[in-house]
Design a protein around this motif. Sequence first.
Motif, PDB file in Angstrom:
ATOM      1  N   PRO A 226       0.808  -1.223   0.000  1.00 17.07           N
ATOM      2  CA  PRO A 226       0.000   0.000   0.000  1.00 17.07           C
ATOM      3  C   PRO A 226       0.839   1.269   0.000  1.00 17.07           C
ATOM      4  N   SER A 227       0.191   2.370  -0.335  1.00 22.51           N
ATOM      5  CA  SER A 227       0.863   3.672  -0.347  1.00 22.51           C
ATOM      6  C   SER A 227      -0.178   4.773  -0.376  1.00 22.51           C
ATOM      7  N   LEU A 228       0.125   5.876   0.272  1.00 22.10           N
ATOM      8  CA  LEU A 228      -0.627   7.106   0.074  1.00 22.10           C
ATOM      9  C   LEU A 228       0.238   8.109  -0.694  1.00 22.10           C
ATOM     10  N   ARG A 229       1.397   8.455  -0.096  1.00 23.78           N
ATOM     11  CA  ARG A 229       2.262   9.496  -0.643  1.00 23.78           C
ATOM     12  C   ARG A 229       2.891   9.090  -1.977  1.00 23.78           C
ATOM     13  N   THR A 230       3.470   7.895  -2.005  1.00 28.45           N
ATOM     14  CA  THR A 230       4.244   7.493  -3.181  1.00 28.45           C
ATOM     15  C   THR A 230       3.358   7.424  -4.419  1.00 28.45           C
ATOM     16  N   ARG A 231       2.216   6.789  -4.258  1.00 28.03           N
ATOM     17  CA  ARG A 231       1.323   6.640  -5.414  1.00 28.03           C
ATOM     18  C   ARG A 231       0.810   7.992  -5.885  1.00 28.03           C
TER      19      ARG A 231
ATOM     20  N   VAL B  86       8.816   0.661  -8.877  1.00 31.19           N
ATOM     21  CA  VAL B  86       8.517  -0.595  -8.163  1.00 31.19           C
ATOM     22  C   VAL B  86       8.506  -0.342  -6.662  1.00 31.19           C
ATOM     23  N   ARG B  87       7.406  -0.741  -6.015  1.00 33.86           N
ATOM     24  CA  ARG B  87       7.362  -0.803  -4.542  1.00 33.86           C
ATOM     25  C   ARG B  87       7.176  -2.256  -4.131  1.00 33.86           C
ATOM     26  N   ALA B  88       8.140  -2.779  -3.390  1.00 30.29           N
ATOM     27  CA  ALA B  88       8.071  -4.189  -2.954  1.00 30.29           C
ATOM     28  C   ALA B  88       8.783  -4.319  -1.614  1.00 30.29           C
TER      29      ALA B  88
ATOM     30  N   THR C  68      15.325  -0.172   0.640  1.00 30.11           N
ATOM     31  CA  THR C  68      15.721   1.228   0.836  1.00 30.11           C
ATOM     32  C   THR C  68      14.607   2.090   0.245  1.00 30.11           C
ATOM     33  N   HIS C  69      14.708   3.402   0.488  1.00 35.94           N
ATOM     34  CA  HIS C  69      13.666   4.312  -0.009  1.00 35.94           C
ATOM     35  C   HIS C  69      14.352   5.581  -0.516  1.00 35.94           C
ATOM     36  N   PRO C  70      15.009   5.479  -1.687  1.00 40.64           N
ATOM     37  CA  PRO C  70      15.825   6.604  -2.142  1.00 40.64           C
ATOM     38  C   PRO C  70      15.045   7.868  -2.464  1.00 40.64           C
ATOM     39  N   CYS C  71      13.788   7.760  -2.902  1.00 45.38           N
ATOM     40  CA  CYS C  71      13.002   8.973  -3.170  1.00 45.38           C
ATOM     41  C   CYS C  71      12.748   9.733  -1.868  1.00 45.38           C
ATOM     42  N   GLN C  72      12.508   8.959  -0.783  1.00 46.49           N
ATOM     43  CA  GLN C  72      12.332   9.599   0.521  1.00 46.49           C
ATOM     44  C   GLN C  72      13.604  10.312   0.946  1.00 46.49           C
ATOM     45  N   GLU C  73      14.753   9.717   0.629  1.00 39.06           N
ATOM     46  CA  GLU C  73      16.039  10.341   0.984  1.00 39.06           C
ATOM     47  C   GLU C  73      16.147  11.736   0.381  1.00 39.06           C
TER      48      GLU C  73
ATOM     49  N   CYS D 182       9.155   9.946   7.763  1.00 40.70           N
ATOM     50  CA  CYS D 182       8.714   9.729   6.378  1.00 40.70           C
ATOM     51  C   CYS D 182       7.202   9.695   6.231  1.00 40.70           C
ATOM     52  N   LEU D 183       6.481   9.393   7.327  1.00 41.35           N
ATOM     53  CA  LEU D 183       5.034   9.167   7.322  1.00 41.35           C
ATOM     54  C   LEU D 183       4.716   7.898   6.514  1.00 41.35           C
ATOM     55  N   PRO D 184       3.716   7.125   6.877  1.00 36.90           N
ATOM     56  CA  PRO D 184       2.730   7.387   7.923  1.00 36.90           C
ATOM     57  C   PRO D 184       3.317   7.236   9.327  1.00 36.90           C
TER      58      PRO D 184
HETATM   59  N1   CP Z   1       6.606   7.714   2.976  1.00 40.38           N
HETATM   60  C1   CP Z   1       5.948   6.947   2.084  1.00 40.38           C
HETATM   61  O1   CP Z   1       6.557   6.296   1.211  1.00 40.38           O
HETATM   62  O2   CP Z   1       4.604   7.001   2.203  1.00 40.38           O
HETATM   63  P1   CP Z   1       3.570   5.975   1.525  1.00 40.38           P
HETATM   64  O3   CP Z   1       3.862   4.619   2.128  1.00 40.38           O
HETATM   65  O4   CP Z   1       2.219   6.495   1.874  1.00 40.38           O
HETATM   66  O5   CP Z   1       3.819   5.953   0.057  1.00 40.38           O
END
Ligand code: CP
Length: 336
Positions: free
Chosen positions: A46-51, A109-111, A145-150, A292-294
């Motif tokens: 799932p995702s809120l921000r990324t999507r 890709v989110r996995a 890892t989460h490079p976009c968040q970085e 980073c949230l949530p």
């Molecule tokens: N921080 C982040 O990636 O948020 P989502 O999980 O809502 O995409």
Amino acid sequence: MKHFLNTQDWSRPELDALLTQAALFKRNKLGGELRGRSIALVFFNPSLRTRTSFELGAFQLGGHAVVLQPGKDAWPIEFDLGTVMDGDTEEHIAEVARVLSRYVDLIGVRAFPKFIDWSLDRQDRVLQGFAKHATVPVINMETITHPCQELAHVLALQEHFGATDLRGKKYVLTWTYHPKALNTAVANSALTIATRMGMDVTLLCPTPEYVLDERYMGWAEQNVAESGGSLKVSHDIDSAYAGADVVYAKSWGALPYFGNWGPEKPIRDGFRHFIVDERKMALTNNGVFSHCLPLRRNVKATDAVMDSPNCIAIEEAENRLHVQKAVMAALAAQAS
Ligand code: CP
């Protein structure tokens, strides 16, 4: 062809160029960098921000995003080679990545890890499978890892401090409580980018079992050697917070308990006091707080910390949009 799988694969000038471009996109929202282009956003979690930010970012640059959720609205995918596919998976990554590459110009890709066997999860097989078989650039939308968040985090810090040079800032990456064992991705990433930017980094965690994987500790050591920053691990809350300019919080599961979380639960429940609260933030150098949230309020951080003017989590979340536009534009430009 360059992918965006980890910031560590990108040079410091390349990262700086992405951040500069992101700041420009923040001032001028619309552009034509993806006109006539498209991106497939493949979400296994799932995702809120990324999507939202990827879809809108593609739109604002004149492009189009297609969201796919394998196992939900797309066929379940097999990643292992040589598997006799008589189970639940309907098609192989070798076909999925190549077919998508015929339709779109970029693949995100989110996995998340499966949390059963860290020795498997640390191979990042899903992301690596896409990168191996795709003929278009692949973007990591959070795996281990989460490079976009970085990049969003660094841009928010640069904005807060009014400077692109963050060297000399005292940065605390603190483990914080959460009732469940969570992915180490954002912690790995925060450690990576904070050391890359030359900050004086303290990894604050309850016990040595919560220290991060040796790959990311190794990247951090390599980064401070090159950037002139510093790195230490602490289990002492007050001394870690003392004089901090930045407090970044994340909860994660202790790697030795991967696949056997039962015994980890009472250990983590003993560290609820790692919550980020007003008393701890008062020890800092008027420090800035982010996440980073949530975020579960009053579990990971108190209402007062989240609602403080020193909390930049919302800025960081907004910056996801701008930095991802910079990443998509840079990757699309190399293909044109
Ligand atoms: N921080 C982040 O990636 O948020 P989502 O999980 O809502 O995409």
